[in-house]
Design a protein around this motif. Sequence first.
Motif, short mmCIF file in Angstrom:
data_model
loop_
_atom_site.label_atom_id
_atom_site.label_comp_id
_atom_site.label_asym_id
_atom_site.label_seq_id
_atom_site.Cartn_x
_atom_site.Cartn_y
_atom_site.Cartn_z
N ILE A 173 0.88 -1.17 0.00
CA ILE A 173 0.00 0.00 0.00
C ILE A 173 0.92 1.22 0.00
CG2 ILE A 173 -1.91 1.18 1.15
CD1 ILE A 173 -2.60 -1.66 0.32
N ASP A 226 -1.91 5.91 -0.89
CA ASP A 226 -3.01 4.99 -0.67
C ASP A 226 -3.18 4.65 0.81
OD1 ASP A 226 -3.98 4.47 -3.42
OD2 ASP A 226 -1.92 3.77 -3.71
N ARG A 250 -5.52 7.24 1.94
CA ARG A 250 -6.88 6.91 1.50
C ARG A 250 -7.47 5.77 2.33
NH1 ARG A 250 -4.63 6.77 -4.44
NH2 ARG A 250 -4.86 8.95 -5.09
N ASP A 269 -11.05 4.12 -3.98
CA ASP A 269 -9.90 4.59 -4.76
C ASP A 269 -8.58 4.19 -4.10
OD1 ASP A 269 -10.01 6.26 -2.58
OD2 ASP A 269 -9.89 8.13 -3.71
N VAL A 270 -8.63 3.38 -3.04
CA VAL A 270 -7.41 2.86 -2.42
C VAL A 270 -6.82 1.80 -3.35
CG1 VAL A 270 -6.43 1.64 -0.45
CG2 VAL A 270 -8.32 3.24 -0.11
N CYS A 271 -5.60 2.01 -3.77
CA CYS A 271 -4.95 1.07 -4.70
C CYS A 271 -4.02 0.12 -3.96
CB CYS A 271 -4.14 1.83 -5.75
SG CYS A 271 -5.14 2.88 -6.82
#
Length: 360
Positions: free
Chosen positions: A87, A91, A94, A159-161
């Motif tokens: 992460i 992110d 987020r 929208d957390v990648c």
Amino acid sequence: MVTISLCMIVRDEEYALERCLLSIHDLVDEINIIDTGSVDRTKEIARKFTENIYDFEWIDDFAAARNFAFQHATKDYILWLDADDTIEEEDRMRFKLLKQILSAAIDRVTMPYNLGFDNAGNVTSSLRRNRLVRRACGFQWIGPVHEYLNAWGPALDSDVCVTHKKEKTYTDRNLKIYQKRQEAGEVFSIRDLYYYANELRDHRLDAQAVVYYDKMLNSGQGWIEDNIQACLKMSECYGRLANKEMQFSSLTRALLYERPRPDVSCAIGAYFFEEKHYETAIFWYRQATEVPQPATMGMVNNATSTWYPHLQLCLCYDRTGQFEAAHAHNEIALTFNPAHPSLLYNRKYFAEVHKLGQTS
């Protein structure tokens, strides 16, 4: 605020696991590590972050291992990662916000899974996965290999990648699992037909791969995303088998499932470019620049709608003597990928040979 259990299955991940856990350990409330037979320092590294380390005897079944991991979760939601995932910092921020706003009315959270990157670090390929699920739903993993989380119900598209940083070399492990299942007389699901074909293709067993892609497509039961990718990959196999007719037929078969997407348009353009039918190639590469990428849980190759078709249009126009158009498309491509060596070479070529643009 909801609580989250991180559940992972690992084996011989001493070079990747710490990086993964450093990126997520302070964002979750529980970490469960399931070891499937490590002989390196994986467990030692895991103990820096958690005492919840469990052994699982490997039985050639990824879904069984992941379901075992989920059984040890005790928090509201379950997050799953692989050891070569991270992460990234933006992110992480987020993720913190997501945890604050997440409601028990949401059964599953999808997150982009970033798989490919250009030289500048921009994402070139990604897909969405059910990544965070409510434990009370009891969702299960399905499939011994290329497993999937069978989750449904109210969803939040976050929208957390999750960033994939694959460093291990690919092996024939998955292929062997499929072959073992086949030898045992197992009837493959539609999904298995597709992923077995992918394994065969990845190992350049193209003649066998096209058979399984065809079986999957002929079933009429495949997911549209898999159907389109099967057509593209089958065309690639036929190309290596020097079967031009079936190579092209496989490409156009993709048009049966949806209007031309950027990746399909680029693949058809590439076929005509190779055949030196440049005007037809121009049509298809232009198509790729004009059609938006689909909103999908499937794989999206961002390059096929940004810099790549413009690079190919540059080459097509150059081949046909339309140098100003060629230069213009190279410049457009550079706006998407300013450090790409081929695009920078082209810029120098147009400046020195055709006196177009400025040298840098």
